[in-house]
Design a protein around this motif. Sequence first.
Motif, PDB file in Angstrom:
ATOM      1  N   THR A 236       0.828  -1.206   0.000  1.00  0.00           N
ATOM      2  CA  THR A 236       0.000   0.000   0.000  1.00  0.00           C
ATOM      3  C   THR A 236       0.859   1.252   0.000  1.00  0.00           C
ATOM      4  O   THR A 236       0.633   2.183  -0.787  1.00  0.00           O
ATOM      5  N   PHE A 237       1.863   1.311   0.883  1.00  0.00           N
ATOM      6  CA  PHE A 237       2.717   2.495   0.968  1.00  0.00           C
ATOM      7  C   PHE A 237       3.524   2.683  -0.311  1.00  0.00           C
ATOM      8  O   PHE A 237       3.661   3.815  -0.808  1.00  0.00           O
ATOM      9  N   ALA A 238       4.068   1.587  -0.871  1.00  0.00           N
ATOM     10  CA  ALA A 238       4.867   1.702  -2.096  1.00  0.00           C
ATOM     11  C   ALA A 238       4.013   2.172  -3.262  1.00  0.00           C
ATOM     12  O   ALA A 238       4.432   3.036  -4.053  1.00  0.00           O
ATOM     13  N   SER A 239       2.804   1.638  -3.386  1.00  0.00           N
ATOM     14  CA  SER A 239       1.907   2.059  -4.468  1.00  0.00           C
ATOM     15  C   SER A 239       1.524   3.522  -4.321  1.00  0.00           C
ATOM     16  O   SER A 239       1.461   4.267  -5.302  1.00  0.00           O
ATOM     17  N   PHE A 240       1.273   3.936  -3.086  1.00  0.00           N
ATOM     18  CA  PHE A 240       0.876   5.325  -2.854  1.00  0.00           C
ATOM     19  C   PHE A 240       2.006   6.287  -3.191  1.00  0.00           C
ATOM     20  O   PHE A 240       1.803   7.303  -3.864  1.00  0.00           O
ATOM     21  N   VAL A 241       3.227   5.979  -2.736  1.00  0.00           N
ATOM     22  CA  VAL A 241       4.371   6.873  -2.968  1.00  0.00           C
ATOM     23  C   VAL A 241       4.668   6.990  -4.457  1.00  0.00           C
ATOM     24  O   VAL A 241       4.786   8.104  -5.012  1.00  0.00           O
ATOM     25  N   SER A 242       4.770   5.851  -5.161  1.00  0.00           N
ATOM     26  CA  SER A 242       5.110   5.892  -6.587  1.00  0.00           C
ATOM     27  C   SER A 242       3.990   6.535  -7.405  1.00  0.00           C
ATOM     28  O   SER A 242       4.243   7.369  -8.285  1.00  0.00           O
ATOM     29  N   GLY A 243       2.753   6.184  -7.105  1.00  0.00           N
ATOM     30  CA  GLY A 243       1.634   6.756  -7.850  1.00  0.00           C
ATOM     31  C   GLY A 243       1.455   8.236  -7.611  1.00  0.00           C
ATOM     32  O   GLY A 243       1.215   9.008  -8.549  1.00  0.00           O
ATOM     33  N   GLN A 244       1.602   8.671  -6.357  1.00  0.00           N
ATOM     34  CA  GLN A 244       1.426  10.091  -6.040  1.00  0.00           C
ATOM     35  C   GLN A 244       2.541  10.934  -6.670  1.00  0.00           C
ATOM     36  O   GLN A 244       2.278  12.042  -7.161  1.00  0.00           O
ATOM     37  N   CYS A 245       3.780  10.431  -6.657  1.00  0.00           N
ATOM     38  CA  CYS A 245       4.889  11.177  -7.273  1.00  0.00           C
ATOM     39  C   CYS A 245       4.684  11.311  -8.787  1.00  0.00           C
ATOM     40  O   CYS A 245       4.894  12.392  -9.353  1.00  0.00           O
ATOM     41  N   LEU A 246       4.277  10.231  -9.447  1.00  0.00           N
ATOM     42  CA  LEU A 246       4.055  10.282 -10.889  1.00  0.00           C
ATOM     43  C   LEU A 246       2.900  11.216 -11.231  1.00  0.00           C
ATOM     44  O   LEU A 246       2.965  12.003 -12.188  1.00  0.00           O
ATOM     45  N   GLU A 247       1.832  11.157 -10.432  1.00  0.00           N
ATOM     46  CA  GLU A 247       0.673  12.025 -10.674  1.00  0.00           C
ATOM     47  C   GLU A 247       1.033  13.495 -10.505  1.00  0.00           C
ATOM     48  O   GLU A 247       0.623  14.356 -11.293  1.00  0.00           O
ATOM     49  N   ALA A 248       1.834  13.806  -9.470  1.00  0.00           N
ATOM     50  CA  ALA A 248       2.263  15.192  -9.246  1.00  0.00           C
ATOM     51  C   ALA A 248       3.156  15.684 -10.384  1.00  0.00           C
ATOM     52  O   ALA A 248       3.049  16.831 -10.824  1.00  0.00           O
ATOM     53  N   LEU A 249       4.036  14.814 -10.882  1.00  0.00           N
ATOM     54  CA  LEU A 249       4.917  15.183 -11.989  1.00  0.00           C
ATOM     55  C   LEU A 249       4.116  15.475 -13.262  1.00  0.00           C
ATOM     56  O   LEU A 249       4.393  16.447 -13.973  1.00  0.00           O
ATOM     57  N   ILE A 250       3.120  14.641 -13.549  1.00  0.00           N
ATOM     58  CA  ILE A 250       2.285  14.864 -14.735  1.00  0.00           C
ATOM     59  C   ILE A 250       1.517  16.176 -14.617  1.00  0.00           C
ATOM     60  O   ILE A 250       1.446  16.966 -15.565  1.00  0.00           O
ATOM     61  N   LEU A 251       0.954  16.440 -13.431  1.00  0.00           N
ATOM     62  CA  LEU A 251       0.181  17.672 -13.229  1.00  0.00           C
ATOM     63  C   LEU A 251       1.061  18.907 -13.366  1.00  0.00           C
ATOM     64  O   LEU A 251       0.685  19.890 -14.021  1.00  0.00           O
ATOM     65  N   GLY A 252       2.260  18.871 -12.778  1.00  0.00           N
ATOM     66  CA  GLY A 252       3.173  20.003 -12.897  1.00  0.00           C
ATOM     67  C   GLY A 252       3.610  20.251 -14.333  1.00  0.00           C
ATOM     68  O   GLY A 252       3.719  21.405 -14.771  1.00  0.00           O
ATOM     69  N   THR A 253       3.852  19.166 -15.081  1.00  0.00           N
ATOM     70  CA  THR A 253       4.237  19.311 -16.485  1.00  0.00           C
ATOM     71  C   THR A 253       3.114  19.934 -17.318  1.00  0.00           C
ATOM     72  O   THR A 253       3.352  20.791 -18.172  1.00  0.00           O
ATOM     73  N   LEU A 254       1.878  19.501 -17.056  1.00  0.00           N
ATOM     74  CA  LEU A 254       0.731  20.079 -17.756  1.00  0.00           C
ATOM     75  C   LEU A 254       0.602  21.578 -17.487  1.00  0.00           C
ATOM     76  O   LEU A 254       0.331  22.363 -18.401  1.00  0.00           O
ATOM     77  N   PHE A 255       0.817  21.985 -16.249  1.00  0.00           N
ATOM     78  CA  PHE A 255       0.734  23.409 -15.911  1.00  0.00           C
ATOM     79  C   PHE A 255       1.862  24.192 -16.588  1.00  0.00           C
ATOM     80  O   PHE A 255       1.644  25.300 -17.083  1.00  0.00           O
ATOM     81  N   LEU A 256       3.065  23.630 -16.598  1.00  0.00           N
ATOM     82  CA  LEU A 256       4.192  24.322 -17.222  1.00  0.00           C
ATOM     83  C   LEU A 256       3.944  24.550 -18.716  1.00  0.00           C
ATOM     84  O   LEU A 256       4.148  25.662 -19.233  1.00  0.00           O
ATOM     85  N   ILE A 257       3.492  23.515 -19.411  1.00  0.00           N
ATOM     86  CA  ILE A 257       3.258  23.628 -20.857  1.00  0.00           C
ATOM     87  C   ILE A 257       2.111  24.600 -21.144  1.00  0.00           C
ATOM     88  O   ILE A 257       2.219  25.488 -22.002  1.00  0.00           O
ATOM     89  N   SER A 258       0.997  24.428 -20.431  1.00  0.00           N
ATOM     90  CA  SER A 258      -0.172  25.270 -20.709  1.00  0.00           C
ATOM     91  C   SER A 258       0.077  26.724 -20.349  1.00  0.00           C
ATOM     92  O   SER A 258      -0.325  27.642 -21.091  1.00  0.00           O
ATOM     93  N   MET A 259       0.748  26.993 -19.213  1.00  0.00           N
ATOM     94  CA  MET A 259       1.030  28.377 -18.816  1.00  0.00           C
ATOM     95  C   MET A 259       2.016  29.032 -19.779  1.00  0.00           C
ATOM     96  O   MET A 259       1.926  30.241 -20.037  1.00  0.00           O
ATOM     97  N   SER A 260       2.946  28.251 -20.300  1.00  0.00           N
ATOM     98  CA  SER A 260       3.887  28.800 -21.283  1.00  0.00           C
ATOM     99  C   SER A 260       3.167  29.145 -22.586  1.00  0.00           C
ATOM    100  O   SER A 260       3.453  30.177 -23.210  1.00  0.00           O
ATOM    101  N   ILE A 261       2.211  28.300 -23.000  1.00  0.00           N
ATOM    102  CA  ILE A 261       1.460  28.581 -24.218  1.00  0.00           C
ATOM    103  C   ILE A 261       0.599  29.832 -24.051  1.00  0.00           C
ATOM    104  O   ILE A 261       0.496  30.677 -24.949  1.00  0.00           O
ATOM    105  N   MET A 262      -0.030  29.962 -22.867  1.00  0.00           N
ATOM    106  CA  MET A 262      -0.891  31.124 -22.609  1.00  0.00           C
ATOM    107  C   MET A 262      -0.102  32.361 -22.206  1.00  0.00           C
ATOM    108  O   MET A 262      -0.688  33.414 -21.955  1.00  0.00           O
TER     109      MET A 262
END
Length: 440
Positions: A236-262
Amino acid sequence: MKQYFKDPQVKKNILTGSVLIIILICCLQISSIFGIIKKIFSIFSPFIVGCAIAFILNVPMRALEKHLFKKAKYQTEKWAKRRRIIALLVTIVATLLVITLVLYAVIPQLSHTVSLLVKQIPTGLDNASKTITNIFSKVGPLGDFASSFTEDWNTYITKAIDYVENSSGDILNGGVKAVSGLLSGITNFIIGFIFAIYVLMQKEVLFQQFLKVLYAFSDRRKADRTLDILSLSHKTFASFVSGQCLEALILGTLFLISMSIMQLPYALLISMFITVCALIPIVGSFMGCAFGVLLILMDSPTKALLFLIWFLILQQIEGNLIYPHVVGGSVGLPGIWVLVSVTIGGALFGVVGMLIFIPLVSVIYSLFRYEVNKRLFDKKIDIQAEYDSTTPEISNITFGEDMPVINANELAKVREVEVSQNTSEKDNKNKAAKVTKNKN
């Protein structure tokens, strides 16, 4: 008198009374108990930090170990040690490289942003006060209040400056405490990091030692049950840590790309902050949103409103598409209990509590769900059939990743073994009692 204390009911009453007295003493001395617990945690904090670092680094290190030197000639004990060392070094270097790149990208941007904010604060406050006055000027008494408030703005700033000057001694003491706390934290981190390396290099030896102690001081059934719970907790802890880190990285990348475009300001800084905050479930991304709105508001209220609208859109995409596929049901916890876990964990231990309580409550929830379904099965109560609910059957419930599925036949066999064991234990006790009477 001795026979009186041998009575099972008397023993049960004495045990219950003792537990109640201990609980009462704990309630009366709750502050002292919390002080002792805090002191103990303070002493062992470097090793707790080390275990946390080892747990996080073990996820990529284990993946690297599986893919290094896979040929048959390298499957020896000698190469196993080399594989472990290389995987650990690559993991540490990669982690330090990522941290360095983030700091290299963020620190110049942060210093530039702070200098701009210092210059823009007076103008921004003046524009904000004028905007407030214009908005509320059409609402009678509120307009008069806004006008008086903006007129006295300079007075409030002067009072604040005087307060800071008069409190310079307290500020200095607070600064000294902050510096000492920072040094203590750095020292604990260094000790914890060294401890984590030792743990990762000798984790099999440490696990074998733990197994020896566990099976030496408890019966086999309890030891197996403990290992099952630990297996579930690790998964449970390993799945949570790896999944949460990947999800945060994807969200941050989306914000960086979209904010740069706008062409929104502070795109890199805000994206980095949202990535870090998104590690905290539910409330983390909103903290990043508040930070971004405040920064952009100093530059342009229109752009701040555009950022807020885009954040809400991305938040829906993240909640309905990204999070279910990346993290999914890895923690196995319904949404309502995630909210409860974040709230209670944050109230007790702050940000760390928010991160730890979700997988911790998930483990407790899984164990409790298993026990409930097991008891219902023993009582021959089928809630799903009687009430047409979607409660999972006991045959679908398992503890850890490597545990066998418990079905009805296996559970019946377990019960037969338990009954036979209890019967044999009672027969042995009766025989021992008869032998004692004959001797007397």
